[in-house]
Design an enzyme around this catalytic site. Structure first.
Site, short mmCIF file in Angstrom:
data_model
loop_
_atom_site.label_atom_id
_atom_site.label_comp_id
_atom_site.label_asym_id
_atom_site.label_seq_id
_atom_site.Cartn_x
_atom_site.Cartn_y
_atom_site.Cartn_z
N LYS A 194 40.60 28.86 29.20
CA LYS A 194 40.21 29.57 27.98
C LYS A 194 40.50 31.05 28.10
CE LYS A 194 36.12 29.46 24.93
NZ LYS A 194 34.71 28.97 24.91
N CYS A 198 38.31 26.20 21.86
CA CYS A 198 37.20 26.68 21.03
C CYS A 198 37.42 28.10 20.47
CB CYS A 198 35.90 26.59 21.83
SG CYS A 198 34.41 26.55 20.79
N GLU A 222 35.28 20.25 24.57
CA GLU A 222 35.16 21.28 25.60
C GLU A 222 34.04 20.96 26.58
OE1 GLU A 222 34.53 26.17 25.71
OE2 GLU A 222 34.02 25.02 23.91
#
Length: 265
Positions: free
Chosen positions: A108, A142, A41
Site C-alpha cells: 500500500k 483501499c 484487504e
C-alpha cells in the site's frame, strides 16, 4: 476472463479460520469459471491501522496457505497480509498464479493517515503488474483509490484492470462507489474493488464490492452480506474504448508538469 470478488467477513485476528474460509470460497469460484479470486484487504486478520502482531515474512504461513489454495483449486489468487519489514511493517497484497507461484507483490503506497496507519506502517514505493490468461492486472489497496496518479501509472503500463482489495467502511460507501467509477473512466480500464462485510473492533463494513468498466459503468455490485461476485474482464473492450476516445493521445504531460511547478501568484 472472469474475476471473482470474495466479499467475506473476517473472524477478527484468527488467520486459521479466515484462510479456511478462503479455501472454501475458492472452490465454488473456480467451478463457476473464475480464473482469479480476490480477497479483501488484510482479510486474514481483519484490517487494523495499528497492529503488527501478525506480521510475517513473504514466505510465511499466510502466503504459503494462499499458494496451496491456488494449487488445490487451480485458480489465481490475490490475497493481503501484514508483511514484516523494517522499521515498520507493510500492508501487502500478493498475487499467486494457478500453479501456486508468486507473480507479484504490492505494498500500500498511501497508508490511511486519518486512521493513523501511516504512523504504524511504512508506505510501498512501486507498482506491480501481472497477467492471467492474457489480461494485465495492476494492484492498489483501499486508500490508494483516492490518488489518481497511481492509476495513471498503471494506464501507462497498459493494464486492462486494477484490483483494489479494501476495508472501506459503511460510512463512506458513496465515496467508494464514485472513486471506483472515476478511476475506471479516467484511465479507460476496469477497476474491481473487493470489500469486506461485518463488524470488527476497527469499523463496520457493508460490502458493496464494485466493478466498473472502461467507460465508468458499474458492471457488477455486491450487497451487504457475504457473497461471491463475478466480473467479466474483456481486454478487447479496453482497447476499443481507448481507440474510440483517445484520451491518452490528447494528454499534455509537459504542460501539467509546468503547471504543478508554477508558483501561484
Amino acid at each position: 476472463m472472469k474475476v471473482c470478488t470474495a466479499q467475506m467477513a473476517s473472524t477478527w485476528e484468527d488467520p486459521a479460520a479466515n484462510l479456511a474460509k478462503a479455501s472454501l470460497l475458492a472452490g465454488p469460484a473456480a467451478e463457476a469459471g473464475a480464473a482469479l479470486i480476490c480477497f479483501p484487504e488484510q482479510f486474514v486478520t481483519g484490517w487494523s491501522p495499528h497492529s503488527a502482531t501478525f506480521a510475517e515474512d513473504p514466505d510465511g504461513p499466510t502466503v504459503s496457505a494462499l499458494r496451496e489454495i491456488a494449487r488445490e483449486h487451480s485458480i489465481s489468487v490475490l490475497g493481503s497480509y501484514v508483511q514484516r519489514h523494517g522499521p515498520r511493517p507493510l500492508n501487502t497484497s500478493v498475487a499467486i498464479d494457478s500453479l501456486g507461484d508468486v507473480v507479484a507483490n504490492f505494498s500500500k503506497i498511501h497508508p490511511f493517515s486519518p486512521g493513523g496507519e501511516d504512523l504504524h506502517y511504512d508506505p510501498g514505493d512501486h507498482i506491480s503488474v501481472f497477467s492471467v490468461e492474457g489480461v494485465r492486472f495492476g494492484i492498489a489497496i483501499c486508500y490508494d483509490l483516492r490518488f489518481a496518479p497511481l492509476f495513471r501509472a498503471y494506464g501507462k503500463r497498459g493494464v486492462h484492470c486494477v484490483l483494489v482489495p479494501s476495508a472501506w467502511p459503511c460510512s463512506r460507501t458513496r465515496s467508494w462507489e464514485l472513486l471506483i467509477a472515476a478511476r475506471a473512466l479516467d484511465n479507460q480500464f476496469y477497476v474491481i474493488g473487493c470489500n469486506p462485510t461485518g463488524t470488527t473492533p476497527v469499523d463496520r463494513y457493508c460490502g458493496h464490492s464494485l466493478s466498473a468498466d472502461p467507460v465508468g459503468v458499474v458492471v457488477s455490485r455486491g450487497g451487504e452480506g457475504e457473497e461471491l461476485i463475478m466480473t467479466e474482464v474483456d481486454p478487447a473492450r479496453v482497447e476499443a474504448t481507448r481507440a474510440r476516445m483517445p484520451v491518452e493521445r490528447d494528454r499534455r504531460p509537459d504542460l501539467y508538469h509546468r503547471l504543478f511547478a508554477d508558483k501561484v501568484p
